[in-house]
Write an enzyme that holds these catalytic residues in place. Structure first.
Site, PDB file in Angstrom:
ATOM      1  N   GLY A   1     -28.075 -10.378   9.330  1.00 46.69           N
ATOM      2  CA  GLY A   1     -28.783 -11.379   8.546  1.00 46.69           C
ATOM      3  C   GLY A   1     -30.020 -10.890   7.813  1.00 46.69           C
ATOM      4  O   GLY A   1     -30.950 -11.664   7.592  1.00 46.69           O
TER       5      GLY A   1
ATOM      6  N   ARG B   1      -6.710 -21.127   9.787  1.00 43.59           N
ATOM      7  CA  ARG B   1      -7.820 -20.904   8.867  1.00 43.59           C
ATOM      8  C   ARG B   1      -8.296 -22.241   8.293  1.00 43.59           C
ATOM      9  O   ARG B   1      -9.492 -22.489   8.131  1.00 43.59           O
ATOM     10  CB  ARG B   1      -7.323 -19.979   7.753  1.00 43.59           C
ATOM     11  CG  ARG B   1      -8.388 -19.259   6.990  1.00 43.59           C
ATOM     12  CD  ARG B   1      -7.783 -18.241   6.053  1.00 43.59           C
ATOM     13  NE  ARG B   1      -7.506 -16.980   6.699  1.00 43.59           N
ATOM     14  CZ  ARG B   1      -8.348 -15.947   6.719  1.00 43.59           C
ATOM     15  NH1 ARG B   1      -9.512 -16.031   6.121  1.00 43.59           N
ATOM     16  NH2 ARG B   1      -8.036 -14.835   7.322  1.00 43.59           N
TER      17      ARG B   1
ATOM     18  N   MET C   1     -18.073 -12.511   7.249  1.00 42.22           N
ATOM     19  CA  MET C   1     -16.891 -11.634   7.222  1.00 42.22           C
ATOM     20  C   MET C   1     -15.572 -12.390   7.339  1.00 42.22           C
ATOM     21  O   MET C   1     -14.609 -11.898   7.931  1.00 42.22           O
ATOM     22  CB  MET C   1     -17.012 -10.568   8.325  1.00 42.22           C
ATOM     23  CG  MET C   1     -18.217  -9.657   8.173  1.00 42.22           C
ATOM     24  SD  MET C   1     -18.370  -8.896   6.544  1.00 42.22           S
ATOM     25  CE  MET C   1     -17.091  -7.655   6.691  1.00 42.22           C
ATOM     26  N   ARG C   2     -15.513 -13.593   6.785  1.00 41.02           N
ATOM     27  CA  ARG C   2     -14.250 -14.329   6.733  1.00 41.02           C
ATOM     28  C   ARG C   2     -13.929 -14.617   5.281  1.00 41.02           C
ATOM     29  O   ARG C   2     -14.809 -15.058   4.531  1.00 41.02           O
ATOM     30  CB  ARG C   2     -14.338 -15.678   7.463  1.00 41.02           C
ATOM     31  CG  ARG C   2     -14.737 -15.622   8.904  1.00 41.02           C
ATOM     32  CD  ARG C   2     -13.786 -14.862   9.792  1.00 41.02           C
ATOM     33  NE  ARG C   2     -12.443 -15.426   9.844  1.00 41.02           N
ATOM     34  CZ  ARG C   2     -11.395 -14.789  10.346  1.00 41.02           C
ATOM     35  NH1 ARG C   2     -11.521 -13.554  10.804  1.00 41.02           N
ATOM     36  NH2 ARG C   2     -10.220 -15.356  10.383  1.00 41.02           N
TER      37      ARG C   2
ATOM     38  N   ASN D   1     -22.044 -15.189  -3.376  1.00 43.85           N
ATOM     39  CA  ASN D   1     -21.780 -14.101  -2.430  1.00 43.85           C
ATOM     40  C   ASN D   1     -22.539 -12.864  -2.872  1.00 43.85           C
ATOM     41  O   ASN D   1     -22.761 -12.666  -4.072  1.00 43.85           O
ATOM     42  CB  ASN D   1     -20.279 -13.775  -2.394  1.00 43.85           C
ATOM     43  CG  ASN D   1     -19.958 -12.675  -1.389  1.00 43.85           C
ATOM     44  OD1 ASN D   1     -20.466 -12.676  -0.267  1.00 43.85           O
ATOM     45  ND2 ASN D   1     -19.127 -11.726  -1.787  1.00 43.85           N
TER      46      ASN D   1
ATOM     47  N   HIS E   1     -22.222  -8.733  -2.660  1.00 44.31           N
ATOM     48  CA  HIS E   1     -21.254  -7.681  -2.347  1.00 44.31           C
ATOM     49  C   HIS E   1     -21.915  -6.332  -2.627  1.00 44.31           C
ATOM     50  O   HIS E   1     -22.513  -6.146  -3.693  1.00 44.31           O
ATOM     51  CB  HIS E   1     -20.002  -7.848  -3.215  1.00 44.31           C
ATOM     52  CG  HIS E   1     -18.980  -6.790  -2.945  1.00 44.31           C
ATOM     53  ND1 HIS E   1     -18.145  -6.821  -1.845  1.00 44.31           N
ATOM     54  CD2 HIS E   1     -18.681  -5.645  -3.615  1.00 44.31           C
ATOM     55  CE1 HIS E   1     -17.376  -5.747  -1.855  1.00 44.31           C
ATOM     56  NE2 HIS E   1     -17.672  -5.014  -2.912  1.00 44.31           N
TER      57      HIS E   1
ATOM     58  N   ASP F   1     -14.050 -11.163  -4.292  1.00 41.74           N
ATOM     59  CA  ASP F   1     -15.118 -10.396  -4.953  1.00 41.74           C
ATOM     60  C   ASP F   1     -14.950 -10.359  -6.471  1.00 41.74           C
ATOM     61  O   ASP F   1     -15.209  -9.328  -7.106  1.00 41.74           O
ATOM     62  CB  ASP F   1     -15.178  -8.965  -4.395  1.00 41.74           C
ATOM     63  CG  ASP F   1     -15.495  -8.944  -2.905  1.00 41.74           C
ATOM     64  OD1 ASP F   1     -16.207  -9.846  -2.434  1.00 41.74           O
ATOM     65  OD2 ASP F   1     -15.024  -8.018  -2.207  1.00 41.74           O
TER      66      ASP F   1
ATOM     67  N   GLU G   1     -30.288  -5.323  -2.342  1.00 39.31           N
ATOM     68  CA  GLU G   1     -29.681  -6.641  -2.076  1.00 39.31           C
ATOM     69  C   GLU G   1     -30.773  -7.667  -1.804  1.00 39.31           C
ATOM     70  O   GLU G   1     -30.709  -8.815  -2.261  1.00 39.31           O
ATOM     71  CB  GLU G   1     -28.732  -6.554  -0.871  1.00 39.31           C
ATOM     72  CG  GLU G   1     -27.512  -5.691  -1.119  1.00 39.31           C
ATOM     73  CD  GLU G   1     -26.557  -5.678   0.070  1.00 39.31           C
ATOM     74  OE1 GLU G   1     -26.385  -6.718   0.717  1.00 39.31           O
ATOM     75  OE2 GLU G   1     -25.993  -4.599   0.349  1.00 39.31           O
TER      76      GLU G   1
END
Ligand code: GRF
Length: 219
Positions: free
Chosen positions: A17, A70, A95-96, A112, A114, A150, A179
């Site tokens: 985090g 899911r 990570m899902r 997101n 990446h 992505d 980031e």
């Protein structure tokens, strides 16, 4: 009085985090257009949950392994987000993969981060792949999430040079520093209504001046 209410943001995590922390830190400023109201982790031992608690932010653990599908997992995530009256979702080391139907429930409202210069190196193991390709730059990208992995509209990127002796670990650490700079900026633009979609591209109002180039290696 503020002219716009702050957007209510949930951050979804699976791990340490540090990006969550950068968003929390930025959101403490009075004029930041978003507040973090909820942190959801699919892992009970994610250290990011401690960061959220230390900041007085509500947390939820929704363990994907506790669900039979899911879709059932995502229904639970969706209900928790709705209950907290969330406007924007930030994925930060979550990570899902999210299904197309979940993304369709939050159109252009999921961000997101990446750790590559998309569209190069989507997916996993990105740092080793960038090194193995002999690229001189990698970097990081904040983008809107669509149904494809992505691949949603890019909001902001940082180009980070690759050293000739970089390992995946040293490169990851250098990129992570950037980031933490670009994620709060990207969220500010989206939450502040400073970005609009035009034919699949994201156009940002009020940009700074264009750098000529970043050149690496330099002699
Ligand atoms: C970051 O490199 C992010 O880009 C990737 O996962 C990592 C998460 O790091 N998706 P942290 O949990 O924010 O420290």
């Amino acid at each position: 009085m503020r002219d716009r209410p702050k957007k209510r943001v949930a951050v979804l995590i699976s791990g340490g985090g540090t990006n969550l922390q950068s968003l929390i830190d930025a959101s403490l400023a009075d004029d930041y257009p978003a507040e973090i109201v909820l942190v959801i982790s699919n892992k009970a031992d994610a250290y990011g949950l401690e960061r959220a608690k230390a900041a007085g932010i509500a947390t939820a653990i929704i363990d994907h392994k506790a669900f039979s599908s899911r879709e059932a997992f995502e229904d639970s995530v969706h209900a928790t987000l709705t209950e907290a009256r969330v406007d924007i979702i930030c994925l930060a080391g979550f990570m899902r993969r999210l299904t197309a139907s979940f993304v369709a429930r939050w159109p252009n409202r999921i961000l997101n981060i990446h750790p590559s210069l998309l569209p190069a190196f989507p997916g996993l193991d990105v740092h080793q792949r960038a090194i193995d390709a002999g690229a001189r730059f990698s970097g990081c990208t904040v983008h809107l999430v669509n149904a494809e992995l992505d691949a949603g509209p890019i909001i902001l990127q940082a180009a980070v040079p690759i050293a000739q002796d970089d390992t995946a670990e040293t490169l990851a650490a250098r990129i992570l520093t950037s980031e933490h700079v670009i994620y709060p900026q990207a969220l500010a633009w989206i939450a502040g209504g400073k970005a609009r979609l035009e034919g699949g591209r994201l156009i940002i109002d009020e940009l700074g001046s264009l750098p000529q180039a970043v050149i690496w290696p330099s002699a």
